[in-house]
Write a protein that holds these residues in place. Structure first.
Motif, PDB file in Angstrom:
ATOM      1  N   TYR A 133      49.373  51.941  53.674  1.00 32.57           N
ATOM      2  CA  TYR A 133      49.497  50.777  52.799  1.00 32.57           C
ATOM      3  C   TYR A 133      50.782  50.916  51.992  1.00 32.57           C
ATOM      4  O   TYR A 133      51.131  52.011  51.536  1.00 32.57           O
ATOM      5  CB  TYR A 133      48.318  50.670  51.835  1.00 32.57           C
ATOM      6  CG  TYR A 133      48.411  49.492  50.901  1.00 32.57           C
ATOM      7  CD1 TYR A 133      48.223  48.196  51.366  1.00 32.57           C
ATOM      8  CD2 TYR A 133      48.718  49.668  49.552  1.00 32.57           C
ATOM      9  CE1 TYR A 133      48.321  47.101  50.515  1.00 32.57           C
ATOM     10  CE2 TYR A 133      48.812  48.577  48.692  1.00 32.57           C
ATOM     11  CZ  TYR A 133      48.618  47.299  49.189  1.00 32.57           C
ATOM     12  OH  TYR A 133      48.720  46.223  48.350  1.00 32.57           O
ATOM     13  N   TYR A 156      40.607  54.165  46.667  1.00 34.63           N
ATOM     14  CA  TYR A 156      41.961  53.599  46.636  1.00 34.63           C
ATOM     15  C   TYR A 156      41.927  52.129  47.049  1.00 34.63           C
ATOM     16  O   TYR A 156      42.484  51.262  46.358  1.00 34.63           O
ATOM     17  CB  TYR A 156      42.870  54.393  47.573  1.00 34.63           C
ATOM     18  CG  TYR A 156      44.290  53.875  47.640  1.00 34.63           C
ATOM     19  CD1 TYR A 156      45.247  54.292  46.731  1.00 34.63           C
ATOM     20  CD2 TYR A 156      44.670  52.971  48.630  1.00 34.63           C
ATOM     21  CE1 TYR A 156      46.557  53.820  46.793  1.00 34.63           C
ATOM     22  CE2 TYR A 156      45.968  52.486  48.701  1.00 34.63           C
ATOM     23  CZ  TYR A 156      46.906  52.915  47.776  1.00 34.63           C
ATOM     24  OH  TYR A 156      48.188  52.444  47.839  1.00 34.63           O
ATOM     25  N   THR A 195      40.217  49.960  44.383  1.00 33.27           N
ATOM     26  CA  THR A 195      41.052  49.765  43.195  1.00 33.27           C
ATOM     27  C   THR A 195      42.149  48.736  43.446  1.00 33.27           C
ATOM     28  O   THR A 195      42.367  47.828  42.631  1.00 33.27           O
ATOM     29  CB  THR A 195      41.678  51.104  42.763  1.00 33.27           C
ATOM     30  OG1 THR A 195      40.637  52.018  42.422  1.00 33.27           O
ATOM     31  CG2 THR A 195      42.586  50.914  41.562  1.00 33.27           C
ATOM     32  N   ILE A 196      42.857  48.872  44.570  1.00 34.92           N
ATOM     33  CA  ILE A 196      43.952  47.949  44.876  1.00 34.92           C
ATOM     34  C   ILE A 196      43.424  46.531  45.036  1.00 34.92           C
ATOM     35  O   ILE A 196      43.990  45.564  44.494  1.00 34.92           O
ATOM     36  CB  ILE A 196      44.692  48.393  46.152  1.00 34.92           C
ATOM     37  CG1 ILE A 196      45.402  49.733  45.926  1.00 34.92           C
ATOM     38  CG2 ILE A 196      45.692  47.323  46.594  1.00 34.92           C
ATOM     39  CD1 ILE A 196      46.516  49.696  44.920  1.00 34.92           C
ATOM     40  N   GLN A 197      42.333  46.373  45.767  1.00 32.50           N
ATOM     41  CA  GLN A 197      41.813  45.037  46.023  1.00 32.50           C
ATOM     42  C   GLN A 197      41.325  44.357  44.753  1.00 32.50           C
ATOM     43  O   GLN A 197      41.571  43.173  44.535  1.00 32.50           O
ATOM     44  CB  GLN A 197      40.693  45.093  47.073  1.00 32.50           C
ATOM     45  CG  GLN A 197      41.199  45.454  48.457  1.00 32.50           C
ATOM     46  CD  GLN A 197      40.147  45.380  49.553  1.00 32.50           C
ATOM     47  OE1 GLN A 197      40.442  45.592  50.724  1.00 32.50           O
ATOM     48  NE2 GLN A 197      38.908  45.098  49.198  1.00 32.50           N
ATOM     49  N   ARG A 201      42.279  45.036  41.673  1.00 33.62           N
ATOM     50  CA  ARG A 201      43.366  44.835  40.719  1.00 33.62           C
ATOM     51  C   ARG A 201      44.306  43.723  41.161  1.00 33.62           C
ATOM     52  O   ARG A 201      44.747  42.908  40.354  1.00 33.62           O
ATOM     53  CB  ARG A 201      44.135  46.145  40.534  1.00 33.62           C
ATOM     54  CG  ARG A 201      45.271  46.081  39.511  1.00 33.62           C
ATOM     55  CD  ARG A 201      45.766  47.455  39.179  1.00 33.62           C
ATOM     56  NE  ARG A 201      44.720  48.284  38.571  1.00 33.62           N
ATOM     57  CZ  ARG A 201      44.813  49.584  38.355  1.00 33.62           C
ATOM     58  NH1 ARG A 201      45.915  50.231  38.711  1.00 33.62           N
ATOM     59  NH2 ARG A 201      43.815  50.251  37.804  1.00 33.62           N
ATOM     60  N   GLN A 202      44.630  43.689  42.456  1.00 33.71           N
ATOM     61  CA  GLN A 202      45.612  42.727  42.945  1.00 33.71           C
ATOM     62  C   GLN A 202      44.986  41.428  43.448  1.00 33.71           C
ATOM     63  O   GLN A 202      45.655  40.401  43.519  1.00 33.71           O
ATOM     64  CB  GLN A 202      46.446  43.358  44.063  1.00 33.71           C
ATOM     65  CG  GLN A 202      47.293  44.533  43.612  1.00 33.71           C
ATOM     66  CD  GLN A 202      48.199  45.056  44.702  1.00 33.71           C
ATOM     67  OE1 GLN A 202      48.065  44.674  45.866  1.00 33.71           O
ATOM     68  NE2 GLN A 202      49.120  45.921  44.341  1.00 33.71           N
ATOM     69  N   ILE A 212      43.213  44.813  51.566  1.00 32.84           N
ATOM     70  CA  ILE A 212      43.981  45.706  52.432  1.00 32.84           C
ATOM     71  C   ILE A 212      43.357  45.668  53.830  1.00 32.84           C
ATOM     72  O   ILE A 212      42.141  45.807  53.983  1.00 32.84           O
ATOM     73  CB  ILE A 212      43.962  47.148  51.895  1.00 32.84           C
ATOM     74  CG1 ILE A 212      44.692  47.225  50.547  1.00 32.84           C
ATOM     75  CG2 ILE A 212      44.597  48.120  52.894  1.00 32.84           C
ATOM     76  CD1 ILE A 212      44.621  48.599  49.901  1.00 32.84           C
TER      77      ILE A 212
END
Length: 291
Positions: free
Chosen positions: A112, A236, A239-241, A243-244, A248
């Motif tokens: 990623y 990980y 968290t990314i999904q 927050r953004q 992914i």
């Protein structure tokens, strides 16, 4: 260019989780692990893909992914009777590859990063020789390790060295021209009886046709070979999904954004999954609520 996902192996480091199921079918947060390497091939605009797995697992992949038509791509399947090394994928897949170049992605690798698509595009456009990557890791002794001279020219790639000569490991995505079939067929098995991908890379290096592209800090390469690795990768992605607001390795979204499927086909997938957050995400994309 053709694509191959190697999803074999016994996953013994993950026992008892993998005693009855292929490692690449385990979940990484909200989707099967195999979705992540598949997304790499889709991002590279590769639409003909061979999935290789063990005899007892291959049917599960066919059930999960079908023939690929729902994504506007083509899936084929092949059986690896027993683990014979990563480079065995080019022997098993020789007829599938035909006269084309090929990208091999290991089924347990998660990538990623903002520059991932451009990095893959650049590697694909190199039609001569081999392109592999170098990624800085804290303990490179568990991987193939790139050795450089003072001018950053590649000298060698060593497989799981006791004393690594750099901190750059070779992650599990490899681009090759058609010569890889002949090279793989002539590789002698290593001491552990496997046809090593490092031997293939070193043959390209000997021929002066190996390019190593270094991945920077903005790229994530996640190890999923241990329970801790699976947990860390899931955390990980979560968290990314969250927050953004973007997913992914949503393979349906990638196929849609690449023009492999229409918005209506994309919406139909979302409708079929509307009872899940995954399906609602797809429907929000269709409505333009997420850009």
């Amino acid at each position: 260019m053709k694509g191959i996902i190697l999803a074999g192996g016994k996953g013994t480091r993950l026992y008892p989780m993998t005693k009855a199921i292929s490692k690449q079918l385990l979940p990484i947060y909200d989707k099967p692990l195999v979705y992540y390497p598949l997304s790499v091939l889709l991002l590279a605009d590769i639409r003909e893909i061979l999935i290789i797995s063990s005899p007892d697992a291959i049917g599960l992949y066919e059930e999960l992914l079908g023939d690929g038509s729902q994504l506007g791509v083509q899936f084929q399947y092949a059986v690896q009777d027993q683990p014979r090394g990563l480079a065995d994928a080019f022997i098993l897949g020789a007829d599938f590859i035909g006269d084309d170049s090929v990208c091999l992605v290991l089924g347990d690798n998660v990538f990623y990063g903002q520059q991932l698509t451009d990095t893959l595009k650049t590697a694909r456009e190199n039609n001569v020789g081999a392109t592999v990557f170098g990624y800085p890791v804290r303990d490179p002794s568990a991987f193939g390790v790139v050795e450089f001279d003072d001018q950053r020219n590649v000298i060698s790639i060593e497989e799981k060295p006791e004393h690594p000569k750099s901190s750059y490991a070779v992650p599990g995505v490899y681009f090759y021209d058609n010569e890889v079939i002949e090279i793989a067929k002539n590789v002698k098995p290593s001491a552990r009886g496997e046809i090593e991908i490092t031997a293939v890379n070193n043959e390209y290096l000997r021929r002066g046709k190996l390019r190593v592209v270094l991945m920077g800090r903005g790229m994530a390469w996640l190890d999923t070979g241990t329970p801790d690795g699976l947990l860390s990768a899931a955390e990980y992605v979560s968290t990314i999904q969250k927050r953004q607001g973007f997913y992914i390795s949503c393979i349906e979204e990638i196929a849609w954004r690449r023009g492999f499927i229409t918005t209506e086909e994309f919406r139909e997938i979302g409708e079929s999954l509307k009872m899940t957050d995954y399906g609602q995400y797809i429907l929000e994309l269709c409505k333009g609520e997420r850009k």
